[in-house]
Write an enzyme that holds these catalytic residues in place. Structure first.
Site, mmCIF file in Angstrom:
data_model
loop_
_atom_site.group_PDB
_atom_site.id
_atom_site.type_symbol
_atom_site.label_atom_id
_atom_site.label_comp_id
_atom_site.label_asym_id
_atom_site.label_seq_id
_atom_site.Cartn_x
_atom_site.Cartn_y
_atom_site.Cartn_z
ATOM 1 N N TYR A 18 -16.704 -6.032 -11.232
ATOM 2 C CA TYR A 18 -15.237 -6.231 -11.573
ATOM 3 C C TYR A 18 -15.145 -7.608 -11.684
ATOM 4 O O TYR A 18 -14.443 -8.016 -12.740
ATOM 5 C CB TYR A 18 -14.318 -5.737 -10.679
ATOM 6 N N ARG A 55 -5.571 0.420 -2.731
ATOM 7 C CA ARG A 55 -5.175 -1.241 -2.412
ATOM 8 C C ARG A 55 -4.328 -1.116 -1.323
ATOM 9 O O ARG A 55 -3.635 -0.222 -0.944
ATOM 10 C CB ARG A 55 -4.207 -1.494 -3.768
ATOM 11 N N VAL A 56 -4.197 -2.377 -0.762
ATOM 12 C CA VAL A 56 -3.422 -2.715 0.775
ATOM 13 C C VAL A 56 -2.106 -2.061 0.771
ATOM 14 O O VAL A 56 -1.755 -1.406 1.533
ATOM 15 C CB VAL A 56 -3.569 -3.935 1.384
#
Length: 321
Positions: free
Chosen positions: A149, A190-191
């Site tokens: 990424y 994701r967090v």
């Protein structure tokens, strides 16, 4: 007059989290919108309310292959953006960033379209400079598990600027920092989505390391506004430009806010830090302020409750079936 001003705008990754909000805003401004998505991480539910609009078109297409349409502007958002998704098939992730950029730049060159690349704060890697200005070249591990990424997006930026230098094309490059809000994928890792889903489902909240690593969270409406302002700039403005909210929070602070908002009894559970996970992430947004007249205006205290409500409703729909 309205038809004269109406643009034909292509949004790749248009059924994704940010892409679907962007499609919605562009339609509200009376443009024709072509949403392109292969639905690997994009969700039909994100754009279902737009189906039926005569100025909205959906194409199932992978940007790794050429696309032949006539457009005035291109927003290239196509790429898995969360570690769980982009590490699932790292080779395909790199192809999406690199081949996708080549194909969309080729389309822009043929049609004379203005094109914007959705790059990422991940190009800075695990930064040694804080906050991160656009002039910082980054600290990226080119052979690590996140490189598909990070380096894919860095290569896409290279391609955009080479097309600019070689063909004088109207390019824009936005470096997107952590963004959150309704329509995030509930299991993207994701967090923000992780913490909210775990709290709502009564599971232990996964805190990597001691929770002291920091992130800056930008609400999706602010992000879309920034992307559109960048696209609206003249030929001389190319970027890269950081787009994000400079308000900085530790992971532990975020977890505590989520627990309070959800009234959850979930406990914090510490795990080892993932490989190459950045310790700090905060955008220097002075360039966006100066060139775009843009800054994030939605605080975490305003945006987080809206995001919690979205996931709460999503769970209620699933449980009601």
């Amino acid at each position: 007059m309205k038809d004269i001003l109406r643009k034909r705008i292509l949004v790749t990754g248009g059924a994704g989290f940010i892409g679907s909000h962007l499609c919605e805003r562009l339609l509200a401004q009376d443009h024709d919108v072509i949403c392109v998505d292969n639905f690997f991480t994009g969700r039909k539910a994100n754009i279902a309310h737009l189906i039926g609009n005569p100025f909205f078109e959906v194409l199932r297409h992978d940007v790794c292959f050429p696309l032949y349409v006539e457009v005035d502007e291109i927003y290239n958002l196509a790429c898995p953006a969360s570690p769980i998704h982009y590490q699932h098939d790292p080779v395909q992730t790199t192809k999406t960033s690199v081949h996708g950029a080549i194909n969309m730049l080729g389309l822009a060159k043929r049609t004379g379209a203005k094109i914007l690349q959705a790059s990422t704060s991940e190009v800075y890697g695990d930064p040694t400079l804080h906050p991160q200005p656009e002039s910082y070249w980054g600290n990226v591990n080119p052979v690590g598990s996140r490189a598909c990424y990070d380096e894919g997006k860095r290569c896409a930026e290279t391609l955009f600027f080479d097309y600019r230098r070689q063909y004088d094309m109207p390019i824009k490059v936005a470096r997107i920092f952590n963004t959150y809000g309704p329509r995030m994928h509930p299991h993207d890792g994701r967090v923000v989505s992780n913490f909210i889903m775990q709290a709502l489902e009564g599971e232990a909240i996964t805190l990597y390391g001691d929770g002291s690593q920091s992130r800056s969270f930008c609400y999706v409406d602010d992000m879309v506004e920034g992307l559109m302002r960048l696209m609206a700039t003249g030929h001389e403005v190319t970027g890269p430009i950081n787009l994000g909210n400079p308000g900085e929070f530790t992971m532990r602070e975020l977890a505590e806010q989520v627990l309070a908002l959800t009234d959850s009894d979930s406990r914090l559970e510490q795990h080892p830090l993932p490989e190459d996970d950045p310790k700090q992430r905060q955008p220097d947004t002075r360039l966006a302020n100066e060139l775009l007249g843009w800054q994030a205006t939605t605080t975490l205290a305003e945006g987080l409750p809206r995001t919690v409500e979205y996931f709460r409703n999503l769970l209620a729909q699933v449980e009601g079936k």
